[in-house]
Design an enzyme around this catalytic site. Sequence first.
Site, mmCIF file in Angstrom:
data_model
loop_
_atom_site.group_PDB
_atom_site.id
_atom_site.type_symbol
_atom_site.label_atom_id
_atom_site.label_comp_id
_atom_site.label_asym_id
_atom_site.label_seq_id
_atom_site.Cartn_x
_atom_site.Cartn_y
_atom_site.Cartn_z
ATOM 1 C CG ASP A 211 31.761 93.582 79.661
ATOM 2 O OD1 ASP A 211 32.791 93.996 79.093
ATOM 3 O OD2 ASP A 211 30.733 94.265 79.753
ATOM 4 C CE1 TYR B 179 27.911 102.615 78.479
ATOM 5 C CE2 TYR B 179 29.824 101.902 77.228
ATOM 6 C CZ TYR B 179 28.670 102.664 77.334
ATOM 7 O OH TYR B 179 28.291 103.482 76.303
ATOM 8 C CG ASP B 180 28.612 101.685 86.262
ATOM 9 O OD1 ASP B 180 28.709 101.602 87.484
ATOM 10 O OD2 ASP B 180 29.457 102.271 85.555
ATOM 11 C CG ASP C 286 11.847 73.043 82.986
ATOM 12 O OD1 ASP C 286 12.182 73.089 81.798
ATOM 13 O OD2 ASP C 286 12.592 72.614 83.887
ATOM 14 C CD GLU D 215 19.036 71.705 68.969
ATOM 15 O OE1 GLU D 215 19.180 71.543 70.201
ATOM 16 O OE2 GLU D 215 19.927 71.436 68.130
ATOM 17 C CD GLU E 240 20.157 66.748 70.088
ATOM 18 O OE1 GLU E 240 19.998 65.541 70.363
ATOM 19 O OE2 GLU E 240 20.604 67.583 70.882
#
Length: 783
Positions: free
Chosen positions: A400, A487-488, A547, A590, A687
């Site tokens: 979208d 679509y909404d 954070d 990661e 990382e």
Amino acid sequence: MAVRKSNSWRLMAGVLILVCVGLIVIIVSFVVKVDLLHERGELIKCGSGSINKIDPSESETPSLHDDLTYKELKAIQEYIYSINELNVVTPSQATVNSSYIYASDLYPPKKSEVLEYLSGTGEKPERNALLMIFRGDTDPPVVEEYVVGPLPKPTRHSLYVNPVRKNPVPYAFRPIGFVEFGSLFVSLYPKIDRKIGFILMESYGATFTNCGNECLSFYPDPVSSGLTKQKVRKFWLITLHELPYRSLHCLDLLLLVNLNSTNPSEYYVEKLVYAGKEYSSLDDLADRYNMSSTPKTIVPFPKLDKDLFSTMNRRGTPVPTEPLRAPRMFEPDGKRYTVKHRSVEYMQWQFDFRMSTFQGPQLYNIRFNNETIAYEIGLQEIGVFYSSKNRATTSANLLDSMALIGSTSHDLVPAVDCPETSTFFNTTYLGEGTNDDPVILKNAFCLFEHNKHTPLRRHMEYSLYGVYSGMPDSVLTLRSILKVGNYDYVLDYIFHQSGALEVSVLSTGYILSTFHTPSERPHGFRLQDYITGPLHHHVVLFKADIDIHGADNRYETLDISSEEVPNYLSSDPSDTYFQIRFDRKLKRTELEAAYKCQFDKPKYHIIHNNEYHTKYDELKAYRLQLDGMSKQLVPENTGNEPTIPWSRHQMVVTKFKEEERYASSCYAAFDSFDATVNFTSFLADDENVVDEDLVFWIPMGTHHIPHTEDLPVVATSGTLMTFSLHPYNYFPECPSSQSRDSIRVELKDKSHPEDGFTVERYGNHPNITCLAHAPNLEQHEPR
């Protein structure tokens, strides 16, 4: 016998205690109910007779993350039109082969600069804009993205340079727009009508042009390069009867059109599918149509009236029989939140928000009790992958962002889309079209406080302590509704007084149907005479830059498992039984942190700063709860799957990098063969994620097999996708304990409940009887 008598007395005593407790509860409930009913309230008028509007687009001193203002956009236009080498024309002059601004967005400042400024150690970062310019006049034509600034009076522009994002981008990958589709009507549709107009009239009772009130239209299905293995621009056009709503009136004529030229006169139909049979060209269909062996279709043009199944008119026996109005909201003491520009304060919450033209609604600087919880939480992408035997729908893998997600939320209707007490916000951007001025999207956001009508917490303990204490879950919600094609999506950011933040998505709108044939059976149900509702998979991606006590965070899971323990109640010393336990598991890289849900391995997801602990030396954290998980079933690196690699996991955690701002792009519907943004590269370097600034990429999704109750419009019930952040040992107790919304009911004498009770409301006025104004829908002006 004595033992039996003793047991009988114990049984009778137990029953007596239960009866007494039951009587106490009944008496207390009755007394409380009667007393509360007899509290005399103040009669006030509490509805909103007008729409509360705040228009930050006119702010003279926009904040760091405010949307671009109208004046800034006008200044950008004036500057960019003066750059001769760009040769940018105004929107009303734009053509496929010209250079024009497709869209604008705020170019957010670097996170490090923002944090330095907010801490008082740095200067206020300058404001810049990001412009996407279609360069149809260059050879070869391309799409270029420019950073323009500083605002409010720009003096420079430069190509946006990002090592993980291509720029320029091939012209074939550009997002869809009015200029291109307008050229279809001018150049290609007349050609179609000239060649096969007689077939269209005989088959469907309509044509594309010169058709009066009975016309054909199309639904565009982009053909991604992942399927063609070429950087060419193609669409399947699904032919429709032009009626409310057209996606429920699809026909069995599909046209594969090649739009790879900047000269609209060179657009052509590459192939067709009519009545289930493929043809190589318009002439091929026209020549073979009258052959006895060629299948034909007759679908009369439907009669348009209020009973047509696809319209949103109320029909059938009215419910309720008499017109009785639904319950209403009111704010007895006015608003309990404040807004300045795009900064909001509510109870212990503070946050900023904006509407990204490309990504949609975004939050920044989210704080609770003046402590940062997240730097950024925002939508990244919405996708729908369809399945069908239909040649067009089977390749309908829609992203979208190609339709500029942020430009699709506007004209929210009071008392329907949002409570009538809401504050509404406009937003502005530069975009293609006939209007040479910046586009103003009215009522793009609404902000409101409401009672969710469930207790945030409560407990009744009359029998032991004579006390009830509870608190309603009154929350602040920031809402936008993204109307992308058929679509909404109702997108809410919900702030609870417990310190929890919830992000939810509901889907509604019309389904995209396919023309019914028996071969569609594995992919959908027949819903009406001519249509099937095809199975599809909604996928939504959010970014959450969390954070907790600063940016140096850890992500770990509390892994819940079963353990075998001795059965101390058994006479057999070797006898055991099972219970559950949890173990902390720190994610170090990661790839290790990339999460794929396994039902038999439940876990909590915890984010914390290892320098901060409770007084008992436990982790002081926030918990990320995932309630919208979905599995992408398309095999990796096949077809268009590479355009949504973020959906391969239920969560991905990466080390923050300024260049990894976005996991997708508005080119994604076309570029799966050569992705403009390759999200897999975010993980490939694997990382370290221990004591680092962490970003959480959160995909959600749901599979939808349409059914008859999805007609005419899909109901939001059953479509909820959500994730949420919850304090986890972060506070010594629930921060809602401070709220005046609490109520405490205490018996004067728990031994004699009939003596009555006291009610502590913590300064809040007792019940108020409301006379509400009707919402003034006249002030709602559709764009």
